[in-house]
Each structure stands twice: as C-alpha cells, then as structure tokens.
Design a protein around this motif. Structure first.
Motif, PDB file in Angstrom:
ATOM      1  N   ARG A 350     -17.627  -3.944  -6.263  1.00 46.42           N
ATOM      2  CA  ARG A 350     -17.768  -4.402  -7.641  1.00 46.42           C
ATOM      3  C   ARG A 350     -18.632  -3.415  -8.414  1.00 46.42           C
ATOM      4  N   VAL A 351     -18.390  -3.337  -9.731  1.00 41.03           N
ATOM      5  CA  VAL A 351     -19.102  -2.404 -10.599  1.00 41.03           C
ATOM      6  C   VAL A 351     -19.817  -3.194 -11.684  1.00 41.03           C
ATOM      7  N   LEU A 352     -21.081  -2.856 -11.951  1.00 36.29           N
ATOM      8  CA  LEU A 352     -21.861  -3.527 -12.980  1.00 36.29           C
ATOM      9  C   LEU A 352     -21.429  -3.044 -14.350  1.00 36.29           C
ATOM     10  N   GLN A 353     -21.081  -3.994 -15.225  1.00 36.15           N
ATOM     11  CA  GLN A 353     -20.675  -3.684 -16.584  1.00 36.15           C
ATOM     12  C   GLN A 353     -21.878  -3.737 -17.526  1.00 36.15           C
ATOM     13  N   THR A 354     -21.677  -3.321 -18.778  1.00 39.08           N
ATOM     14  CA  THR A 354     -22.764  -3.331 -19.756  1.00 39.08           C
ATOM     15  C   THR A 354     -23.213  -4.751 -20.093  1.00 39.08           C
ATOM     16  N   THR A 355     -22.379  -5.730 -19.864  1.00 41.74           N
ATOM     17  CA  THR A 355     -22.740  -7.123 -20.150  1.00 41.74           C
ATOM     18  C   THR A 355     -23.460  -7.770 -18.976  1.00 41.74           C
ATOM     19  N   SER A 356     -23.878  -6.972 -18.004  1.00 37.97           N
ATOM     20  CA  SER A 356     -24.600  -7.460 -16.823  1.00 37.97           C
ATOM     21  C   SER A 356     -23.744  -8.371 -15.951  1.00 37.97           C
ATOM     22  N   THR A 357     -22.455  -8.193 -16.006  1.00 38.62           N
ATOM     23  CA  THR A 357     -21.549  -8.912 -15.123  1.00 38.62           C
ATOM     24  C   THR A 357     -20.908  -7.905 -14.170  1.00 38.62           C
ATOM     25  N   TRP A 358     -20.560  -8.404 -12.993  1.00 36.57           N
ATOM     26  CA  TRP A 358     -19.989  -7.546 -11.967  1.00 36.57           C
ATOM     27  C   TRP A 358     -18.466  -7.673 -11.988  1.00 36.57           C
ATOM     28  N   GLU A 359     -17.795  -6.568 -12.248  1.00 37.24           N
ATOM     29  CA  GLU A 359     -16.329  -6.544 -12.306  1.00 37.24           C
ATOM     30  C   GLU A 359     -15.776  -6.054 -10.970  1.00 37.24           C
ATOM     31  N   ARG A 360     -14.793  -6.755 -10.458  1.00 40.01           N
ATOM     32  CA  ARG A 360     -14.191  -6.344  -9.190  1.00 40.01           C
ATOM     33  C   ARG A 360     -13.412  -5.048  -9.379  1.00 40.01           C
ATOM     34  N   LYS A 361     -13.759  -4.056  -8.589  1.00 39.98           N
ATOM     35  CA  LYS A 361     -13.095  -2.758  -8.678  1.00 39.98           C
ATOM     36  C   LYS A 361     -12.030  -2.595  -7.610  1.00 39.98           C
ATOM     37  N   ASP A 362     -12.355  -2.958  -6.384  1.00 40.99           N
ATOM     38  CA  ASP A 362     -11.405  -2.733  -5.294  1.00 40.99           C
ATOM     39  C   ASP A 362     -11.727  -3.668  -4.140  1.00 40.99           C
ATOM     40  N   VAL A 363     -10.691  -4.161  -3.490  1.00 41.23           N
ATOM     41  CA  VAL A 363     -10.812  -4.951  -2.269  1.00 41.23           C
ATOM     42  C   VAL A 363      -9.715  -4.468  -1.323  1.00 41.23           C
ATOM     43  N   PHE A 364     -10.104  -4.049  -0.143  1.00 37.56           N
ATOM     44  CA  PHE A 364      -9.105  -3.570   0.804  1.00 37.56           C
ATOM     45  C   PHE A 364      -9.505  -3.970   2.217  1.00 37.56           C
ATOM     46  N   VAL A 365      -8.509  -4.069   3.076  1.00 38.52           N
ATOM     47  CA  VAL A 365      -8.677  -4.479   4.463  1.00 38.52           C
ATOM     48  C   VAL A 365      -8.424  -3.286   5.366  1.00 38.52           C
ATOM     49  N   LEU A 366      -9.246  -3.148   6.399  1.00 36.38           N
ATOM     50  CA  LEU A 366      -9.068  -2.102   7.406  1.00 36.38           C
ATOM     51  C   LEU A 366      -8.472  -2.751   8.650  1.00 36.38           C
ATOM     52  N   PRO A 367      -7.155  -2.759   8.784  1.00 35.49           N
ATOM     53  CA  PRO A 367      -6.507  -3.524   9.861  1.00 35.49           C
ATOM     54  C   PRO A 367      -6.771  -2.987  11.251  1.00 35.49           C
TER      55      PRO A 367
END
Length: 444
Positions: A350-367
């Motif tokens: 997740r990446v911190l935005q200017t509004t102090s909220t965390w935006e999901r950037k990437d989710v991945f699985v390592l099988p």
C-alpha cells in the motif's frame, strides 16, 4: 598495511571519521617511493573543474575514474562533486554491494558455554551485486585492515543495526564493559569508521541513520551523517540524535505520545528515512521522527488503515517517487489444494496518499512457497533504490531460507538455505549505487 591512525583505540572514547582508506594507501605508497604527499596534492594543471568533469565522463571504465579520483585531492573533489553526473555518463554499473549483513548466534559448546564466541558481521551479496574491494565474507578487507590495530576483539560480538547510502551502523558488544551502548558508523567499501560516544543504558532501542542525500537541499559530504535512537525510560519513550558535525549526542527528548512497549520496541529494527524523517510502523499508525533538526522531534501522523499483524509480517518502504509504502506479508489459502498445502505466501503493498489514507498498490501471491503456519514468515528489509524485499522463511515452510524479492518484477533469488535463517535477529540489507560509490572513494 597499518590501519588509519584515528581507527586505533586510544585514551579517547570515540573518534571522528578516519581518513579515506584508499587515499591513505596511495599516500603510503608514495611515501615509500620517496615522494612528499604535499607535493602531489595538486595535479599541476590549470584545467577548470567543468573541463575535468567532461574528460572523466568520457573515460571507458568506472575503474579509470576511481584511479583519477585518487591521483590528487583536486581531481578527487571534482569526482565527488560530479559523482551523480559521472555515474550516468559512464557505462552502466551493476548494483554495487547489493546484499545483506547478518551475524549468526554461536552454538553453545563446552569451550564457549561460559563466554560468548567471537562473531563478526558477514556480508552475503546478491547475484546482481558487484563484489568490490573484497566486499564479501566477514566485513570487507578494507574495514578489516582499518580496525586491525584497534585492539584484539574490537569488532567481536558486534552486530549490524542500521544501514543507509553505503554506511553501516554497528553495535559494539565488548565483554567486561557495561558503560552504555557503543555504536560505530563505518563504510565497508572504503574502511572509513567513526566511533560514537556511548549512550548510558538505553535498554531495548530502535535506530536509523540519516545521510547528506536525505537533507533538503542535499549535502554532498562524505563524512556527514546523523544517528537517531528511540528507547524507553521508566514512564516514557525517549529519543536522542547524534550529529557528525558536533560529534556529540543531543539532549534526551521525551516523546509526547504514549510509551511504546519494550517487546515491540525491540522488534522495530531499522527505521525508514524519507526527506529527513524516520518512520516505524505501529499497530494502527506510523511513528515519525524528524531527524534533520538539532534535536529529534516527533511528527504527528493520523491513524491509518494499517494492519495490526505482528511486527515480523510488515515493514515500511519508499517508492521511486518518494512516497511512503507499507508492505505486509500474509497467507493466501487455496481450498482446491490438499489440506496440508493450501496456504501460500502473499505480499500486499500500500502507498500513503496526500490525504493520509493508504491506497492499495499491489497484491500478489508467491505460489512456490507453501506454509503450514504463519510464524514461518519474517519480512526483514526493503531497498528503496533497488526495490528489493528481503524476507526469511523458517520451520513451517516447504522452502526455508533467506530470499530477495523484486516487488516490481516478482523475481525471487534464494540467498541462504535452512531454517536457521529465521533465527537471525539482526539481518540487515545493504545497497550502494554508483553515485554514492564514486563520492565515497574520493580523497578527503
């Protein structure tokens, strides 16, 4: 070769940075040949700095630039001043000294049951990292020679606690001395070393290092650095910072917020430094401490949408554009698989935005990693320059060991094998780019 004079232990309890190891080696060779160093500090030419920089940028190899930098102080200053431009103009450099430091816990034997066996930090390079100046094995050959005359056991029982921009912060654990916390800032590539005044009995602590590039505007100095430590007193959490300019610690500053529990502070590890502020993840927010001021000061951070998972599942990083990043490891369950191999390693960013909220950037699985229970996961360090995430898997994984994950390409490299990697409580990543390397090896 004898060590730099300031690296020797003397009646003083600490010393500033020693002279550049490569420059001293050159000066000693010239002295043995009958030359006076003062006579060759100037190259004898009247070429302006911009012309010299243009000449250096047209050389065919970085090694030639390194030789020019150690020819005289004038050329060394030009290379240090134009290090960023030269690193871009020269042929592409590999990721210099990209890897990690660690010290293993020695096994108790009949010979070492009543005393600690000497251990020194070891460097494990990534396959994409270049081994420069013998930078592999127990520290580097340059640093080993620099501290050889400091007394037997000077680095014995030491452990790495922080690293940034090519600098490594070591905690010196010397038996028979209980006068406080002793720290040492060194550059393993060149052998530069600075001993810090001891801090009286901080107990569990977290720390980080700030370099000249972290200031605004940046300060291109090879010897400048600041160290921040966060520790607990009886009823509050305190902070202190050390500056290489004043060569002393600041006064103790009380944290205005609630006291951080000792067991959590012990697991903080190295803090992330971004634009002069050090960050550590808390349960629902982030601890932020401004470090580019004479005294450390906490920066208010609003409560965000952060996970309350244990500390070994999460850490903070930075994106290439300078935004705060929250990285969390977890488990992804595939019910289509047999019951004993359903769980797979998952990485969420997740990446911190200017509004102090965390935006999901990437989710991945390592099988390729099957887990039987969560405690097998331990995320260790994130390199903001390389985008490499270091993590270890212990007992409870089908493939225990230490790994390097490129969060952009999802490529994985295995660095060490065995469940013992999960017991390393001081695994610390290390990276140094071409510009920092050129600036670090030049004459003082």
């Amino acid at each position: 070769m004898p060590p730099p004079p300031l690296a020797r232990r003397s009646s003083r309890r600490w010393a500033p940075y020693s002279k550049n190891w490569l420059a001293q080696a050159r000066h000693r060779r010239l002295h043995l040949r009958g030359y006076r160093v003062d006579d060759i500090d100037n190259n004898g030419t009247n070429l302006p700095d911009d012309v010299l920089s243009a000449v250096f940028s047209r050389l065919s190899d970085t090694a030639d630039v390194v030789r020019c930098a150690n020819t005289c102080r004038h050329w060394g200053r030009v290379v240090a001043k134009e290090a960023t431009i030269l690193s871009r103009a020269l042929p592409p450099l590999p990721r210099l000294a990209l890897g990690f430091f660690h010290t293993e816990r020695p096994l108790a034997t009949a010979r070492t049951r009543n005393r600690k066996a000497p251990t020194r930090p070891r460097f494990v390079p990534l396959s994409s990292g270049a081994r420069l100046l013998g930078f592999s094995g127990p520290l580097s050959s340059a640093l080993s020679e620099a501290v050889e005359g400091a007394g037997h056991g000077f680095l014995d029982h030491s452990r790495p606690v922080a690293s940034r921009m090519g600098r490594l912060l070591l905690e010196l654990r010397r038996e028979g001395h209980a006068d406080g916390l002793s720290l040492c800032v060194c550059n393993p590539m060149t052998g530069d070393m600075a001993l810090l005044p001891p801090v009286p009995n901080p107990g569990f602590y977290a720390c980080t290092v700030l370099c000249g590039d972290d200031l605004d505007p940046p300060r291109p100095s090879r010897t400048f650095f600041r160290v921040l430590i966060v520790y607990n007193r009886h009823r509050h959490t305190a902070m202190r910072s050390y500056s290489s300019d004043s060569r002393c610690w600041s006064r103790e500053v009380k944290r205005p917020g609630p006291k951080i529990k000792g067991d959590k502070l012990r697991k903080f590890g190295q803090g992330l430094v971004l634009r002069g502020v050090a960050y550590w993840p808390l349960m629902s927010t982030v601890l932020a401490v401004r470090l580019d001021t004479p005294e450390p000061a906490e920066v208010p951070m609003p409560a965000g949408d952060l996970s309350d998972h244990p500390q070994n599942f999460r850490l903070l990083g930075a994106t290439p554009d300078g935004r705060l990043t929250f990285i969390r490891a977890g488990v992804s369950r595939d019910r289509r698989l047999p019951r004993n191999c359903r769980d797979r390693l998952l990485v969420a960013i997740r990446v911190l935005q200017t509004t102090s909220t965390w935006e999901r950037k990437d989710v991945f699985v390592l099988p390729q990693f099957a887990l039987t229970y969560k405690p097998a996961i331990n995320v260790r360090w994130f390199g903001e320059k390389s985008g490499i995430l270091l993590f270890t898997l212990g007992d409870g994984s089908n493939n225990p060991g230490a790994f390097a994950l490129n969060v952009e390409t999802h490529e994985i490299e295995k660095l060490a094998t065995g469940v013992r990697c999960s017991s390393w409580d001081n695994l610390l990543g290390y990276e140094m780019d071409g510009a920092s390397y050129l600036a670090s090896i030049t004459c003082p």
